[in-house]
Enzyme design. Sequence first.
Site, short mmCIF file in Angstrom:
data_model
loop_
_atom_site.label_atom_id
_atom_site.label_comp_id
_atom_site.label_asym_id
_atom_site.label_seq_id
_atom_site.Cartn_x
_atom_site.Cartn_y
_atom_site.Cartn_z
CB SER A 114 -7.97 3.76 2.87
OG SER A 114 -7.10 3.04 3.74
CB SER A 174 -8.07 0.95 5.74
OG SER A 174 -8.78 2.15 5.82
CE LYS A 193 -3.95 1.90 2.63
NZ LYS A 193 -4.76 1.72 3.87
#
Lengths: 491, 101, 499
Positions: free
Chosen positions: A155, A179, A80
């Site tokens: 997210s 997330s 990420k």
Amino acid sequence: MTDLTSFSAAELAGLVARGESSAVEVTQAHLDRISAVDDRVHAFLHVDTEGALDAARDVDSRRAAGEPLGPLAGVPVAVKDVLTTKGVPTTAGSKILADWRPPYDSTIVRRLRAAGTVMLGKTNMDEFAMGSSTEYSAFGPTHNPWDLSRIPGGSGGGSSAALAAYETPLSIGSDTGGSIRQPGAVTGTVGVKPTYGGTSRYGLIAFSSSLDTPGPCARTVLDAALLHEVIGGHDPLDSTSIPAPVPDVVAAARLGASGDLTGVRLGVVREFAGEGAEPGVLAAFRAAVETLTKLGAEVVEVSCPHFQYALPAYYLIAPSECSSNLARFDGVRFGLRVGDDGIRSLEEVMSATREAGFGPEVKRRVMLGTYALSSGYYDAYYGQAQKVRTLISRDFTTAFDQVDALISPTTPFVAFQVGARTADPYQMYLADLFTIPSNLYGGPGISVPCGLADGLPVGLQVMAPTMADDRMYRVAAALESAVGPFTPPAL
Amino acid sequence: MAAISREEVAHLARLSRLAVTEEELDTLAGQLDVILQAVAQVGEVTAADIPPTSHSVPLTNVLRDDVVASCLTPQEALSGAPDAAEQRFRVPRILDEDVAS
Amino acid sequence: MTTTLPAYDEVVARYEPVIGLETHVELGTNTKMFCGCPTDFGGAPNTRVCPVCLGLPGSLPVANRAAVEATIRIGLALNCSIAQWCRFARKNYYYPDMPKNYQISQYDEPLCVDGYLDVEVNGEPVRISIERVHMEEDTGKTLHVGGATGRIHGATESLVDYNRAGIPLVEIVTKPIPGAGAMAPEVARAYVTELRDVLRSLGVSDVRMEEGSLRCDVNTSLNLPGEQWGTRTETKNVNSLRSVERAVRSEMIRQASVLAAGGRITQETRHFHEDTGDTTSGRSKETATDYRYFPEPDLVPIAPDPTWVAELKAALPELPRLHRRRLQQEWGLSDPDMQSILNAGAVELIEATIAAGATPTAARKWWLGELSRRANETGVELADIGATPVQVAELQGLVDAGKLTDKLARTVLEHVVAGEGSPAKIMADRKLEVVSDTGALTAAVDEAIAANPAIADKVRGGKVAAAGALVGAVMKTTRGQADAKTVRELILERLGVQG
């Protein structure tokens, strides 16, 4: 030969270790897959082709030299874009960091490199990890491989979509309010939020420091456990890192895979099993509860009365911390600078930079947090939210006196259409209704696919006491062995 | 009644160093009002005697030995700087002599 | 304003001052407060920085054990209670010398609270109450470019160096000090002086005000007798002991003039100017930022183990006041004599000189005499005069051994101060040693007698006083390096006269 992208990480590690595939072949297969599908999925913000192939060649030469290899050597991983990678772009999904190449590696990335994994690149995310759909990325949304018109969650939508699209067998996410778990649920993949302090935050661009928890994402529970073992454990560079060994999550996952949950007591959170979730989600959840019972688990209902206040408490605590954490993005030491025309003052340039560099959700949260911390409001908002946080933790400890782990749906709804919830920010917040309590408490949570609703994946969440991450791996692996697999339609 | 006025939102924007536009202010005022009304629910909980939680890990005294570690080179330190001169970070003129400590 | 300022006597006749002091001390740890970067002074810009002290995204602080320990020791030396549990807090404000745009500090939970420091003002004891001692981090340094004076106003741009950012700071805050009256400036100075000595004795900081490792903010207010305390101002940039005293005095006078004209004091930050001795208005506190303090989530609480605190307490050095009292007894000095040593800032120098072998009398003589005179003339601190206690002791040793006369010793000392090396070396290099070689001296005497037969006869004839001229001649040939008394005896002996 079967396409290398269809293998699990455990299988790929075996192929490389036995010399049946080279790390370069494995890496190239995934890079090819990314080239083939990522223009539609948009899971990646940056693909580090050269870096990945270099790392793969290094694994191959070390194997050739007879050097010992780590358990995931040669296995690709996507990270990420909220974790710093030395010399490799790190944006946190924000324009304000569009061109930033950090001069240092995060601890997790350092451990990934040391373990011989091959970092393919950086995945898309809601800006600064604030969002539940990846639509708040400054670089455009990621699409759900199950239905490209839908969101992949957020997210960390990029990390989960990349798994569902077979662009990578492993990825790293970060979970502040859900997330990792919520994108895992809506993409039909596994997402783990470890115990807070069980994985290092050093090099994780902070959203809400007391909640942020990096963790593993994978297509199988065992793969997540293998990755968890590589990235977890004490880090002296993070003061909140727990100085204890990682719970034996790999053994727990293997134990669970036998499909026997005899002697395990599970609690269904009453407050999360009725209202607030879509009927299809509830149906899949109830079916999963039956499956768990059949596997030998004793399932009871427990009440966590303060969980209903988790969402409001979270939306005070997280924005408050973020308003301070994001103050450093001012166009002085790194990142974007706007409006420096030789006439405007620093204050004006700073305000112009932040105005241009931050998207609407980040601005909302920064302002909300600034408000909640202001003198005169602190006690009623931030202070009160911290007290509610204590009560939520007490709900957990009371519940864990009765059961080994808690279960709930991961998210109230399946993947929604791109654009469906952006008009009303608070509607977006509801996506994390069931995942937030674990963040406030600090305990671990896992989302594992448990069924489909209208052809879209539904996730079951297992929540465990702090530092008992192994318990939830066992339950999740047992469920995984009994249901599925859930494979998205071909892209 | 609105939980927050447009003027308060404008003040928050200044405190947050965000040069928001007038249209944005209108939108933000409405959105922040909805959010604040919702999060104000925490006030319903009776918690006067409850200690606040700032950290979820039960750790204290995490201290580092006073031993020098390696620094960045000045080149690395300045590598991300939007502007630099004389091995320092260059910033536009400062209006506000707001030095705290 | 063109108002003439009132005389200080008038100010204190009419108003009562309340003062308070906030002192920042840079700790002398090896590394910064929250990262492993070195704290040494004077590196090239941005060479002592890392992701943590640059505030790069993702970096995290880890507190320095030595800094926490030093803070506890300071608290103990100031008779404070040490918190059983306390946290760091973030103080949020935007300024480019603060890499994160918040400072990690302590807010409502300082590590040390409720102490006191006893000081002496003109021989009278005064107890200063300490409110708190807490830990925080220093900021970077900003260079203002383009303005006429390097100041912020008129500058077209600024350049920031973060070497200093993150150096451990300890803030020591007094409670308000009422009742000092006309002595308020001296009380302020005595407090900072004593605090500096305490910090130095603890070895936690080099406490150099000129270099900024000890920085002082002075709060001042005035009120009419019997009335509530007035509005206070905070004067920053007070960088020497003398300035502490001057800043209080000048701010008292300024406030009195405002009040006397019917004005009101604004709560504000003021800046002290060393050159003029005045303060000028800075930022008004009434429009000051709301710092939005909240507990620092990146650092866990500090809960000092009582055993650790007890060990630190037991290991505290003798504090300066007690130490001085003991020295006074050991040296057998009267109160005024001791006071003159204190006023000259010579206690430690004399102590070290004695430790290096000199007698108390001799050590005191050199430091309060020749060296103090030179320090006053050149305007430097006695400690920075250029002569060390070891050198002074060595010098006295040479005198005691008869190798130097008192006069020669003063000459040698001048060269020591000039940095030419040790007294012995200077004596050798410059051939300043007393001529004690009897053969050489006798030859010089005989020469003088031969050259001045008339005088020699007078001496032989009983006019012993006439020998002075012969002594002068010998001293001339030996370039003053002979002991006059010895020379005189030798002359009389050679001339067969009883001295």
